[in-house]
Design a protein around this motif. Sequence first.
Motif, PDB file in Angstrom:
ATOM      1  N   ALA A   1       0.848  -1.207   0.000  1.00  0.00           N
ATOM      2  CA  ALA A   1       0.000   0.000   0.000  1.00  0.00           C
ATOM      3  C   ALA A   1       0.878   1.250   0.000  1.00  0.00           C
ATOM      4  N   LEU A   2       1.967   1.190   0.748  1.00  0.00           N
ATOM      5  CA  LEU A   2       2.898   2.330   0.796  1.00  0.00           C
ATOM      6  C   LEU A   2       3.480   2.608  -0.592  1.00  0.00           C
ATOM      7  N   LEU A   3       3.838   1.524  -1.291  1.00  0.00           N
ATOM      8  CA  LEU A   3       4.386   1.689  -2.639  1.00  0.00           C
ATOM      9  C   LEU A   3       3.324   2.270  -3.594  1.00  0.00           C
ATOM     10  N   ALA A   4       2.106   1.765  -3.471  1.00  0.00           N
ATOM     11  CA  ALA A   4       1.040   2.200  -4.384  1.00  0.00           C
ATOM     12  C   ALA A   4       0.663   3.667  -4.166  1.00  0.00           C
ATOM     13  N   PHE A   5       0.722   4.139  -2.910  1.00  0.00           N
ATOM     14  CA  PHE A   5       0.242   5.509  -2.608  1.00  0.00           C
ATOM     15  C   PHE A   5       1.379   6.433  -2.160  1.00  0.00           C
ATOM     16  N   ARG A   6       2.617   6.105  -2.555  1.00  0.00           N
ATOM     17  CA  ARG A   6       3.741   6.902  -2.051  1.00  0.00           C
ATOM     18  C   ARG A   6       3.772   8.327  -2.607  1.00  0.00           C
ATOM     19  N   ASP A   7       3.060   8.538  -3.722  1.00  0.00           N
ATOM     20  CA  ASP A   7       3.060   9.891  -4.304  1.00  0.00           C
ATOM     21  C   ASP A   7       1.900  10.744  -3.793  1.00  0.00           C
ATOM     22  N   THR A   8       1.158  10.266  -2.806  1.00  0.00           N
ATOM     23  CA  THR A   8      -0.024  10.993  -2.334  1.00  0.00           C
ATOM     24  C   THR A   8       0.206  11.510  -0.907  1.00  0.00           C
ATOM     25  N   THR A   9      -0.818  12.183  -0.382  1.00  0.00           N
ATOM     26  CA  THR A   9      -0.705  12.708   0.993  1.00  0.00           C
ATOM     27  C   THR A   9      -0.857  11.585   2.031  1.00  0.00           C
ATOM     28  N   ALA A  10      -1.136  10.362   1.579  1.00  0.00           N
ATOM     29  CA  ALA A  10      -1.238   9.234   2.524  1.00  0.00           C
ATOM     30  C   ALA A  10       0.144   8.674   2.865  1.00  0.00           C
ATOM     31  N   LEU A  11       1.202   9.239   2.248  1.00  0.00           N
ATOM     32  CA  LEU A  11       2.548   8.687   2.438  1.00  0.00           C
ATOM     33  C   LEU A  11       2.927   8.568   3.920  1.00  0.00           C
ATOM     34  N   GLY A  12       2.778   9.660   4.677  1.00  0.00           N
ATOM     35  CA  GLY A  12       3.200   9.659   6.085  1.00  0.00           C
ATOM     36  C   GLY A  12       2.438   8.625   6.900  1.00  0.00           C
ATOM     37  N   LEU A  13       1.127   8.590   6.719  1.00  0.00           N
ATOM     38  CA  LEU A  13       0.289   7.645   7.482  1.00  0.00           C
ATOM     39  C   LEU A  13       0.681   6.202   7.161  1.00  0.00           C
ATOM     40  N   LEU A  14       0.791   5.890   5.870  1.00  0.00           N
ATOM     41  CA  LEU A  14       1.124   4.510   5.474  1.00  0.00           C
ATOM     42  C   LEU A  14       2.538   4.130   5.899  1.00  0.00           C
ATOM     43  N   LEU A  15       3.445   5.118   5.846  1.00  0.00           N
ATOM     44  CA  LEU A  15       4.819   4.832   6.272  1.00  0.00           C
ATOM     45  C   LEU A  15       4.846   4.502   7.769  1.00  0.00           C
ATOM     46  N   ALA A  16       4.116   5.292   8.569  1.00  0.00           N
ATOM     47  CA  ALA A  16       4.094   5.057  10.022  1.00  0.00           C
ATOM     48  C   ALA A  16       3.503   3.683  10.331  1.00  0.00           C
ATOM     49  N   ILE A  17       2.420   3.320   9.629  1.00  0.00           N
ATOM     50  CA  ILE A  17       1.791   2.004   9.871  1.00  0.00           C
ATOM     51  C   ILE A  17       2.755   0.880   9.481  1.00  0.00           C
ATOM     52  N   HIS A  18       3.366   1.018   8.306  1.00  0.00           N
ATOM     53  CA  HIS A  18       4.267  -0.039   7.823  1.00  0.00           C
ATOM     54  C   HIS A  18       5.478  -0.192   8.753  1.00  0.00           C
ATOM     55  N   LEU A  19       6.087   0.934   9.121  1.00  0.00           N
ATOM     56  CA  LEU A  19       7.278   0.841   9.984  1.00  0.00           C
ATOM     57  C   LEU A  19       6.924   0.283  11.351  1.00  0.00           C
ATOM     58  N   GLY A  20       5.753   0.654  11.884  1.00  0.00           N
ATOM     59  CA  GLY A  20       5.321   0.114  13.192  1.00  0.00           C
ATOM     60  C   GLY A  20       5.164  -1.395  13.129  1.00  0.00           C
ATOM     61  N   LEU A  21       4.573  -1.881  12.035  1.00  0.00           N
ATOM     62  CA  LEU A  21       4.369  -3.330  11.892  1.00  0.00           C
ATOM     63  C   LEU A  21       5.698  -4.061  11.691  1.00  0.00           C
ATOM     64  N   VAL A  22       6.595  -3.461  10.887  1.00  0.00           N
ATOM     65  CA  VAL A  22       7.908  -4.101  10.670  1.00  0.00           C
ATOM     66  C   VAL A  22       8.683  -4.156  11.992  1.00  0.00           C
ATOM     67  N   MET A  23       8.621  -3.079  12.753  1.00  0.00           N
ATOM     68  CA  MET A  23       9.335  -3.061  14.040  1.00  0.00           C
ATOM     69  C   MET A  23       8.770  -4.134  14.978  1.00  0.00           C
ATOM     70  N   ALA A  24       7.438  -4.257  15.011  1.00  0.00           N
ATOM     71  CA  ALA A  24       6.807  -5.290  15.859  1.00  0.00           C
ATOM     72  C   ALA A  24       7.236  -6.680  15.400  1.00  0.00           C
ATOM     73  N   PHE A  25       7.327  -6.884  14.087  1.00  0.00           N
ATOM     74  CA  PHE A  25       7.746  -8.184  13.560  1.00  0.00           C
ATOM     75  C   PHE A  25       9.176  -8.498  14.005  1.00  0.00           C
ATOM     76  N   PHE A  26      10.073  -7.535  13.863  1.00  0.00           N
ATOM     77  CA  PHE A  26      11.480  -7.759  14.254  1.00  0.00           C
ATOM     78  C   PHE A  26      11.590  -8.002  15.763  1.00  0.00           C
ATOM     79  N   LEU A  27      10.836  -7.213  16.548  1.00  0.00           N
ATOM     80  CA  LEU A  27      10.937  -7.348  18.005  1.00  0.00           C
ATOM     81  C   LEU A  27      10.456  -8.720  18.479  1.00  0.00           C
ATOM     82  N   THR A  28       9.392  -9.231  17.839  1.00  0.00           N
ATOM     83  CA  THR A  28       8.838 -10.519  18.288  1.00  0.00           C
ATOM     84  C   THR A  28       9.494 -11.711  17.581  1.00  0.00           C
ATOM     85  N   MET A  29      10.294 -11.441  16.548  1.00  0.00           N
ATOM     86  CA  MET A  29      10.856 -12.509  15.707  1.00  0.00           C
ATOM     87  C   MET A  29      11.562 -13.628  16.508  1.00  0.00           C
ATOM     88  N   PRO A  30      12.425 -13.293  17.477  1.00  0.00           N
ATOM     89  CA  PRO A  30      13.118 -14.400  18.152  1.00  0.00           C
ATOM     90  C   PRO A  30      12.220 -15.174  19.112  1.00  0.00           C
TER      91      PRO A  30
END
Length: 385
Positions: free
Chosen positions: A324-353
């Motif tokens: 979704a971030l890639l699809a809407f990166r040229d719009t005003t949704a960039l910041g919101l989608l980036l924050a959601i994506h990074l939050g989820l990636v961070m949660a994935f890395f933190l819980t990974m082990p």
Amino acid sequence: MQLFDPQAPGQLIPVLNLEESEVQRQMTVCNACRYCEGFCAVFPAMTRRLEFSQADIHYLANLCHNCGACLHACQYAAPHEFEINVPKAMAKVRLDTYAEYAWPQVMGKLYRRNGLTLALASGAGLALFLCLTLLAMGNLFTAMPGGNFYGIFPHNTLALMFGAVFGFAVLALTIGVRRFWRNVSPADAPRQEKTAAVLEATANVAQLKYLDGGHGEGCNNADDQFTQWRRRFHHFTFYGFMLCFAATGVATLYHFLLDWSAPYPVLSLPVMLGITGGLGLLIGPAGLLWLNLRRHPEHGDENQKPMDRGFIALLFLVSASGLALLAFRDTTALGLLLAIHLGLVMAFFLTMPYSKFAHGIFRSAALLKYSIEKRQPNPINAGSD
Ligand code: SF4
Ligand code: SF4
């Protein structure tokens, strides 16, 4: 708890817990029966033993792929009084091994709590934190020229944050699997045999060989019918993850070696790898969740389903938010989608082990041990010479 070994004065032997004792009981019955010898690596490994120590049980439990074949073939399954259910007994011990070998060990408790709620709550919490941070900075709904997300979070900040968390996850998993390996593989093997074994184990992991049920027709997932879909969805997930990992690696090389910073065009190598991997990480986890919801109640450990689903859901959401971030990166949704994506990636890395991710690492180690061990003389036959 440990006891002194009467066979080896001064040596301590671990006392088996309930789950380990159950695997020991079932393996003793299977070792007399041996009907399932051709199904997977567990049974040939079992026949190399007359007794099952704790280390043997940990090894065999991680060698089992929970395909269900031996349960559906077993004449001693319930209602027979022996109540043999190898996949369920193995699954219970597997969870114990993840927790026991975890580093730091206190974090091993998370394996029993790392369910759907915890995975989603950590992802949502981190995404919300980043959204509020961007809101305070006035960047939550701001479009950036060319979809440049480094205009919102600078490259070095992201590299430092995610590099540190990912580095910790890799360290924790490495120490955990090393502890497991040292316990289940006390003896070393000749170098030449090791090389052949590494190649064979790598091929077995890459093909997910033992999800074929031993006969090539697949797992018994929901009933007596075979299905290849469990294997296929695992492949989508595994290779989707590897492609996303490759996309990040290529982008890092571009940034540091070629001085070419993101965002990259859609037809560039990192973006193409990311799109392909992201699609794999949508199809694979969605399919695995579908199979998980339909799984036969006697397969595996019912209590571990929240952990399985939490991991699957987080993978799916990471991928969906990335696309979704890639699809809407040229719009005003960039910041919101980036924050959601990074939050989820961070949660994935933190819980990974401390999540289902560990099963791939421990099973690969068990497959390597199997490939090394099968090249050694069978200790039982050797003893009868
Ligand atoms: S699972 Fe059942 S049929 Fe298979 S080896 Fe064990 S006891 Fe025999
Ligand atoms: S469930 Fe499948 S992988 Fe596990 S022991 Fe039985 S046949 Fe082998």
